[in-house]
Design an enzyme around this catalytic site. Structure first.
Site, PDB file in Angstrom:
ATOM      1  N   ARG A  39       0.829  -1.212   0.000  1.00  0.00           N
ATOM      2  CA  ARG A  39       0.000   0.000   0.000  1.00  0.00           C
ATOM      3  C   ARG A  39       0.862   1.259   0.000  1.00  0.00           C
ATOM      4  O   ARG A  39       0.531   2.243  -0.662  1.00  0.00           O
ATOM      5  CB  ARG A  39      -0.964   0.008   1.188  1.00  0.00           C
ATOM      6  CG  ARG A  39      -2.087  -1.027   1.027  1.00  0.00           C
ATOM      7  CD  ARG A  39      -2.893  -1.142   2.291  1.00  0.00           C
ATOM      8  NE  ARG A  39      -2.009  -1.552   3.383  1.00  0.00           N
ATOM      9  CZ  ARG A  39      -2.253  -1.355   4.665  1.00  0.00           C
ATOM     10  NH1 ARG A  39      -3.360  -0.757   5.051  1.00  0.00           N
ATOM     11  NH2 ARG A  39      -1.411  -1.765   5.578  1.00  0.00           N
ATOM     12  N   ASN A  43      -6.125  -2.906   2.175  1.00  0.00           N
ATOM     13  CA  ASN A  43      -6.089  -4.362   2.265  1.00  0.00           C
ATOM     14  C   ASN A  43      -7.512  -4.891   2.371  1.00  0.00           C
ATOM     15  O   ASN A  43      -8.354  -4.293   3.036  1.00  0.00           O
ATOM     16  CB  ASN A  43      -5.313  -4.807   3.507  1.00  0.00           C
ATOM     17  CG  ASN A  43      -3.819  -4.645   3.356  1.00  0.00           C
ATOM     18  OD1 ASN A  43      -3.299  -4.510   2.261  1.00  0.00           O
ATOM     19  ND2 ASN A  43      -3.109  -4.648   4.470  1.00  0.00           N
TER      20      ASN A  43
END
Length: 94
Positions: A22, A40
């Site tokens: 990320r 996520n």
């Protein structure tokens, strides 16, 4: 000539959680002047939604196919959508 803007919803699977993926998307989006988010998912994938210049999104997607060094990307699913100007920046969602 005007560059066309677009939006893409992207789902990345493989070893993409717990490896800085990320943060990689956030840094890459900043380099390419893209806006959106990554997060996520409970099933182990990372969801990325991104808006901006279509050419920049295509370059972004190419980088997502590799990811950071610890990641092992197995699949990248992309759904192209119409640009809506939904995001002020790129963020990581939890």
């Amino acid at each position: 000539m005007l560059n066309s803007k677009g939006r893409a919803e992207i789902f990345v699977s493989g070893r993409v959680q717990g490896v800085g993926y990320r943060f990689f998307t956030e840094d890459t989006a900043a380099e390419l002047n893209l806006r959106g988010f990554s997060k996520n998912l409970p099933d182990g994938r990372v969801q990325v939604e991104v808006e901006g210049e279509a050419d920049s999104i295509k370059r972004f997607i190419e980088k997502l196919k590799t990811g950071p060094s610890a990641a092992r990307v197995l699949d990248v699913k992309i759904e192209w959508k119409n640009y809506e100007g939904l995001y002020a920046d790129f963020s990581i969602r939890f």
